[in-house]
Design an enzyme around this catalytic site. Sequence first.
Site, PDB file in Angstrom:
ATOM      1  NE  ARG A  26      39.992  40.941  39.968  1.00 38.55           N
ATOM      2  CZ  ARG A  26      41.138  41.063  39.295  1.00 38.55           C
ATOM      3  NH1 ARG A  26      41.111  41.351  38.019  1.00 38.55           N
ATOM      4  NH2 ARG A  26      42.285  40.862  39.878  1.00 38.55           N
ATOM      5  NE  ARG A  30      45.235  42.705  44.789  1.00 36.12           N
ATOM      6  CZ  ARG A  30      45.880  43.032  43.699  1.00 36.12           C
ATOM      7  NH1 ARG A  30      47.191  43.060  43.698  1.00 36.12           N
ATOM      8  NH2 ARG A  30      45.213  43.361  42.602  1.00 36.12           N
ATOM      9  NE  ARG A  39      46.977  36.936  47.583  1.00 36.76           N
ATOM     10  CZ  ARG A  39      48.096  36.260  47.376  1.00 36.76           C
ATOM     11  NH1 ARG A  39      48.379  35.218  48.119  1.00 36.76           N
ATOM     12  NH2 ARG A  39      48.931  36.616  46.421  1.00 36.76           N
ATOM     13  CG  ASP A  76      42.664  34.923  38.114  1.00 35.94           C
ATOM     14  OD1 ASP A  76      42.487  36.073  38.548  1.00 35.94           O
ATOM     15  OD2 ASP A  76      43.242  34.705  37.025  1.00 35.94           O
ATOM     16  CE1 TYR A 152      46.968  38.394  31.846  1.00 31.67           C
ATOM     17  CE2 TYR A 152      44.828  38.125  30.793  1.00 31.67           C
ATOM     18  CZ  TYR A 152      45.686  38.857  31.597  1.00 31.67           C
ATOM     19  OH  TYR A 152      45.275  40.041  32.151  1.00 31.67           O
TER      20      TYR A 152
HETATM   21  O1  CP3 Z   1      35.449  39.529  41.054  1.00 27.55           O
HETATM   22  C1  CP3 Z   1      35.801  38.889  42.056  1.00 27.55           C
HETATM   23  O2  CP3 Z   1      35.865  39.390  43.191  1.00 27.55           O
HETATM   24  C2  CP3 Z   1      36.094  37.405  41.905  1.00 27.55           C
HETATM   25  C3  CP3 Z   1      37.425  37.051  41.675  1.00 27.55           C
HETATM   26  C4  CP3 Z   1      38.205  37.438  40.427  1.00 27.55           C
HETATM   27  C5  CP3 Z   1      39.623  37.507  40.452  1.00 27.55           C
HETATM   28  N1  CP3 Z   1      40.074  37.705  39.178  1.00 27.55           N
HETATM   29  C6  CP3 Z   1      40.452  37.354  41.672  1.00 27.55           C
HETATM   30  C7  CP3 Z   1      41.841  37.849  41.668  1.00 27.55           C
HETATM   31  C8  CP3 Z   1      37.800  37.667  39.096  1.00 27.55           C
HETATM   32  C9  CP3 Z   1      36.405  37.755  38.488  1.00 27.55           C
HETATM   33  C10 CP3 Z   1      39.005  37.817  38.318  1.00 27.55           C
HETATM   34  C11 CP3 Z   1      39.009  38.042  36.866  1.00 27.55           C
HETATM   35  C12 CP3 Z   1      40.272  38.325  36.174  1.00 27.55           C
HETATM   36  N2  CP3 Z   1      41.529  37.870  36.472  1.00 27.55           N
HETATM   37  C13 CP3 Z   1      40.360  39.084  34.978  1.00 27.55           C
HETATM   38  C14 CP3 Z   1      39.178  39.665  34.223  1.00 27.55           C
HETATM   39  C15 CP3 Z   1      38.672  40.916  34.817  1.00 27.55           C
HETATM   40  C16 CP3 Z   1      39.575  42.095  34.636  1.00 27.55           C
HETATM   41  O3  CP3 Z   1      39.975  42.636  35.688  1.00 27.55           O
HETATM   42  O4  CP3 Z   1      39.853  42.491  33.491  1.00 27.55           O
HETATM   43  C17 CP3 Z   1      41.718  39.130  34.595  1.00 27.55           C
HETATM   44  C18 CP3 Z   1      42.281  39.845  33.389  1.00 27.55           C
HETATM   45  C19 CP3 Z   1      42.460  38.344  35.539  1.00 27.55           C
HETATM   46  C20 CP3 Z   1      43.908  38.013  35.513  1.00 27.55           C
HETATM   47  C21 CP3 Z   1      44.614  38.443  36.730  1.00 27.55           C
HETATM   48  N3  CP3 Z   1      44.423  37.899  37.991  1.00 27.55           N
HETATM   49  C22 CP3 Z   1      45.630  39.426  36.844  1.00 27.55           C
HETATM   50  C23 CP3 Z   1      46.138  40.276  35.690  1.00 27.55           C
HETATM   51  C24 CP3 Z   1      46.011  39.470  38.187  1.00 27.55           C
HETATM   52  C25 CP3 Z   1      47.110  40.314  38.799  1.00 27.55           C
HETATM   53  C26 CP3 Z   1      46.747  41.729  38.878  1.00 27.55           C
HETATM   54  C27 CP3 Z   1      45.666  41.974  39.890  1.00 27.55           C
HETATM   55  O5  CP3 Z   1      44.631  42.533  39.537  1.00 27.55           O
HETATM   56  O6  CP3 Z   1      45.868  41.590  41.036  1.00 27.55           O
HETATM   57  C28 CP3 Z   1      45.215  38.533  38.905  1.00 27.55           C
HETATM   58  C29 CP3 Z   1      45.261  38.245  40.348  1.00 27.55           C
HETATM   59  C30 CP3 Z   1      43.974  38.248  41.101  1.00 27.55           C
HETATM   60  N4  CP3 Z   1      42.798  37.715  40.689  1.00 27.55           N
HETATM   61  C31 CP3 Z   1      43.802  38.749  42.422  1.00 27.55           C
HETATM   62  C32 CP3 Z   1      42.467  38.502  42.788  1.00 27.55           C
HETATM   63  C33 CP3 Z   1      41.796  38.806  44.093  1.00 27.55           C
HETATM   64  C34 CP3 Z   1      44.889  39.354  43.280  1.00 27.55           C
HETATM   65  C35 CP3 Z   1      45.744  38.277  43.831  1.00 27.55           C
HETATM   66  C36 CP3 Z   1      46.278  38.614  45.175  1.00 27.55           C
HETATM   67  O7  CP3 Z   1      45.527  38.490  46.169  1.00 27.55           O
HETATM   68  O8  CP3 Z   1      47.459  38.970  45.245  1.00 27.55           O
END
Ligand code: CP3
Length: 344
Positions: A26, A30, A39, A76, A152
Amino acid sequence: MNQPTKPLLDVLKGTPQKIPPVWLMRQAGRHLPEYLELRDKATNFLNFCYSPKLAVEATLQPVRRYDMDAAILFCDILVIPDALGQSVAFIAGEGPRLEALNEGDALPVFDEDQLHKRLEPVYETVARVSEVLDDGVTLIGFAGAPWTIATYMVEGGSSRDYAKTRAWAYKNPAGFQTLIDILVKATAAYLSRQIASGVETVQLFDSWAGILPPDEFQRWVIQPAAAIVSYLRARHSHVPIIGFPRGAGAQYPAFAEQSGVDCVSLDSNLPLEWVAKALPKGMAVQGNLDNLLLVAGGKAMDRTAQTRVEAFADRPHIFNLGHGILPATPVDHVERLLSVVRGG
Ligand code: CP3
């Protein structure tokens, strides 16, 4: 002449490096001020993921700022339910919300052409990033593993215990298997197309693997991963695969041995001495600094990072966190971490 051009790819192919290559799960997101600015340009998070111009920029931001050894595609894991026709929304301050799937509902239909049509902008992002990435940097693609995606889809979002999904899998394993099989096919096709578009390795995120007891872990985590790995191997034999069965604990060795992945990503709970003995000798590992230690910073972070560099010196090792970087992470802590890992 024999100079490795991509240290991270070399590690994944089994060659340890003097200085471990590093990227952070990740890493785009943010905690970066430039990400927050970017964003604001998209109407919502899914549109962000489906806008190649924005997604390319978000992919490159952490590489530019920190000189990471890898770029991870900005996207995502929840684009798969979206591409299968389930409604997915990201609610600010709350996280993902899906139209929950119930036992007995019609399951989504896997139509490969339709899936690729929806995901075309993601493939375009990959192609554009791969054109502009510096020589030494590896491009990582990814997807959520079927079990985690299923949680999910069934819960309709994040959950504390995934009770509805687990109950469905216990009560009607054959029906639940049908859902998992659809996700195996969709995920395999998706990753294969990412590879065809330019990613050099892929990571399968099974973020909720750790809530399953051994028999269920075997059926819903290891077997789907093995099916995806064998599909990819048949088409892209040279592309290494990273598996992340987060929270799997004592089940990590079974995953490492039976899924067919080249590298396992380790969460922060695993004791290093145990990993050294329990995982196959010579197998590549990635991890596993506590993401909160990166928020806290200071001497404890330095020491713990150094310990990992030393503990994994005798195997192929990619330095990483045990889970994704948190939004509260200060940029200067990430800079400090990289300098510790690289011996600065
Ligand atoms: O790694 C990276 O930088 C690449 C991008 C990436 C995102 N999500 C962007 C994202 C990757 C590899 C993911 C994987 C992801 N997404 C997982 C598996 C990894 C882990 O953390 O366990 C999961 C479970 C998700 C599902 C998800 N996406 C959730 C639960 C959320 C909300 C909570 C949170 O962490 O923000 C997201 C949103 C998300 N995915 C954001 C980003 C940058 C935030 C969105 C925003 O900008 O508001």
